[in-house]
Design a protein around this motif. Structure first.
Motif, PDB file in Angstrom:
ATOM      1  N   ALA A  39      42.510  54.952  79.492  1.00 20.77           N
ATOM      2  CA  ALA A  39      43.334  54.497  78.822  1.00 20.77           C
ATOM      3  C   ALA A  39      44.696  53.760  79.546  1.00 20.77           C
ATOM      4  O   ALA A  39      45.282  52.833  79.211  1.00 20.77           O
ATOM      5  CB  ALA A  39      44.342  55.632  77.725  1.00 20.77           C
ATOM      6  N   GLU A  40      44.664  54.404  80.729  1.00 19.59           N
ATOM      7  CA  GLU A  40      45.801  53.843  81.635  1.00 19.59           C
ATOM      8  C   GLU A  40      45.699  52.345  81.964  1.00 19.59           C
ATOM      9  O   GLU A  40      46.224  51.488  82.638  1.00 19.59           O
ATOM     10  CB  GLU A  40      46.353  54.733  82.636  1.00 19.59           C
ATOM     11  N   ASP A  94      46.664  61.712  68.372  1.00 20.24           N
ATOM     12  CA  ASP A  94      46.930  61.263  69.660  1.00 20.24           C
ATOM     13  C   ASP A  94      45.425  61.671  70.555  1.00 20.24           C
ATOM     14  O   ASP A  94      45.208  60.898  71.395  1.00 20.24           O
ATOM     15  CB  ASP A  94      48.095  61.972  70.465  1.00 20.24           C
ATOM     16  N   ARG A  98      42.882  58.969  69.724  1.00 19.47           N
ATOM     17  CA  ARG A  98      43.201  57.896  70.250  1.00 19.47           C
ATOM     18  C   ARG A  98      42.836  57.796  71.682  1.00 19.47           C
ATOM     19  O   ARG A  98      42.137  56.955  72.211  1.00 19.47           O
ATOM     20  CB  ARG A  98      44.737  57.334  70.290  1.00 19.47           C
ATOM     21  N   LYS A  99      42.976  59.098  72.417  1.00 20.16           N
ATOM     22  CA  LYS A  99      42.558  59.006  73.850  1.00 20.16           C
ATOM     23  C   LYS A  99      41.146  59.033  73.894  1.00 20.16           C
ATOM     24  O   LYS A  99      40.442  58.512  74.915  1.00 20.16           O
ATOM     25  CB  LYS A  99      43.213  60.233  74.236  1.00 20.16           C
ATOM     26  N   THR A 157      39.450  55.710  73.752  1.00 16.17           N
ATOM     27  CA  THR A 157      39.404  54.889  75.016  1.00 16.17           C
ATOM     28  C   THR A 157      38.077  55.074  75.918  1.00 16.17           C
ATOM     29  O   THR A 157      37.741  54.416  76.540  1.00 16.17           O
ATOM     30  CB  THR A 157      40.375  55.058  75.833  1.00 16.17           C
ATOM     31  N   ARG A 158      37.312  56.131  75.602  1.00 15.64           N
ATOM     32  CA  ARG A 158      36.254  56.498  76.350  1.00 15.64           C
ATOM     33  C   ARG A 158      34.755  56.219  75.590  1.00 15.64           C
ATOM     34  O   ARG A 158      33.755  56.319  75.956  1.00 15.64           O
ATOM     35  CB  ARG A 158      35.968  57.970  76.786  1.00 15.64           C
ATOM     36  N   TYR A 190      38.896  66.795  77.113  1.00 12.94           N
ATOM     37  CA  TYR A 190      39.770  65.528  77.686  1.00 12.94           C
ATOM     38  C   TYR A 190      40.782  65.066  76.678  1.00 12.94           C
ATOM     39  O   TYR A 190      41.777  64.722  77.081  1.00 12.94           O
ATOM     40  CB  TYR A 190      38.510  64.610  78.507  1.00 12.94           C
ATOM     41  N   ALA A 191      40.175  64.946  75.424  1.00  9.55           N
ATOM     42  CA  ALA A 191      41.008  64.308  74.592  1.00  9.55           C
ATOM     43  C   ALA A 191      42.325  65.008  74.367  1.00  9.55           C
ATOM     44  O   ALA A 191      43.239  64.503  74.226  1.00  9.55           O
ATOM     45  CB  ALA A 191      40.145  64.135  73.332  1.00  9.55           C
TER      46      ALA A 191
END
Length: 332
Positions: A27-28, A190, A193-194, A197-198, A245-246
């Motif tokens: 995400a970053e 949230d 969303r995280k 990204t994967r 992770y999420a």
């Protein structure tokens, strides 16, 4: 060790619009890759090209221990100090121009690649302009001029030759359409969303954790593909590490699907009350040992890492796993 970036027989991933043609990146890194792509007007530039190059250069690593090469290249985009002096800018506005800052590094990578793509297009050398640009990034444009194209495999023990081939081969793994659009706010939204990204990240049995994907392992029964241990050479997530992770660090889920069910089963959710971010569990015959966990993504879909040979993907809840194995859902 050879690292598997993508499996050739992976199913196509369908997501809603809003991805910017990019998937499977941390995400970053995502906003900076999209920004670097948008800043370049060369038609050969794409977010997937930048992402595949970053993956090859550093695996998206940002620590000095993990992202410093034996030759002295630094940061996620692996800039040598002399090259950084030419292309580096304070892109993130923190008052420092550093190859270790993700924004600074990715934007510098984009500027350099954009210049090389333009140079490649004007050069008249044969081959893909992306290949020529990548060769210039790795070995310097002077070497491209020396050989009238990508240096051959005999040059530098094949380093540049394979650098170019590996990055171009990896591009489809990062091509969109990209992020799942998630409405609403709160812990579950949230987390979704995280996790989104994967999308596109390979499945690796035993791989992954709170900090991201990692190489997995085989245990005698799991992690094998075509008779070999695929997990030990694949950087990715399994079903439960993706959930961990999420939600991390706001909710620190345990590592395995069974443990995650045990930690959240006191907050069950009926199927008609599911919200984005809820966890869904499966066990053989609908009872006994929990073997799979997924995340509800809305509209009757789940986001999950299904099995060896597949990737983090969006799938219908009704067919993600055998319907008779569905145990229920919980809300972390």
């Amino acid at each position: 060790m050879t690292v598997v970036i993508a499996d050739e027989d992976a199913d196509a991933i369908e997501t809603t619009d809003g991805g910017g043609g990019l998937q499977g990146v941390p995400a970053e890194f995502r906003p900076w890759i999209l920004k670097a792509d948008a800043a370049c007007k060369e038609p050969a530039m794409t977010p997937a090209l930048l992402a595949a190059q970053l993956y090859h250069e550093s695996g998206f690593k940002t620590s000095r221990k993990e992202a410093t090469s034996y030759a002295g290249a630094e940061g996620p985009a692996q800039f040598m100090p002399g090259t950084w002096a030419t292309w580096g800018r304070d892109a993130d506005g923190n008052g420092e121009t550093s190859p270790w800052d993700i924004g600074d590094a990715v934007m510098a990578q984009g500027r350099m690649m954009c210049s090389l793509l333009k140079q490649a297009a004007k050069s008249g050398y044969p081959g893909d302009v992306r290949a020529l640009a990548l060769a210039g990034y790795n070995a310097g444009w002077g070497r491209v001029e020396q050989f009238g194209g990508v240096p051959p495999e005999s040059f530098a023990k094949g380093q540049t030759y394979h650098y170019v081939r590996n990055i171009l081969a990896a591009m489809p793994r990062f091509e969109g359409p990209g992020l799942l659009e998630v409405s609403g706010s709160g812990t579950g939204a949230d987390a979704l969303r995280k996790a989104a990204t994967r999308m596109g990240t390979p499945y690796a049995y035993g791989g992954g954790g709170p900090s991201g994907p990692s190489v997995g392992f085989c245990d005698g029964n799991n992690g094998y593909k075509n008779g070999r241990c695929a997990a030990s050479s694949t950087v990715g997530f399994d079903c439960s590490s993706l959930m961990q992770y999420a939600y991390w660090p706001n909710t620190k889920l345990p590592r395995t699907a069974a443990a995650q069910y045990g930690a959240t089963s006191h907050r069950p959710v009926a199927r008609d009350q599911l919200k984005p971010g809820d966890l869904l569990f499966w066990a053989h015959g609908g009872n006994g040992f929990i073997y799979h966990v997924a995340m509800y993504a809305g509209d009757g879909n789940v986001l999950h890492a299904p099995r060896t040979g597949r990737h983090v993907e969006l799938a219908p809840l009704s067919s993600a796993m055998p319907q008779g194995d569905y145990v229920g859902a919980t809300r972390p």
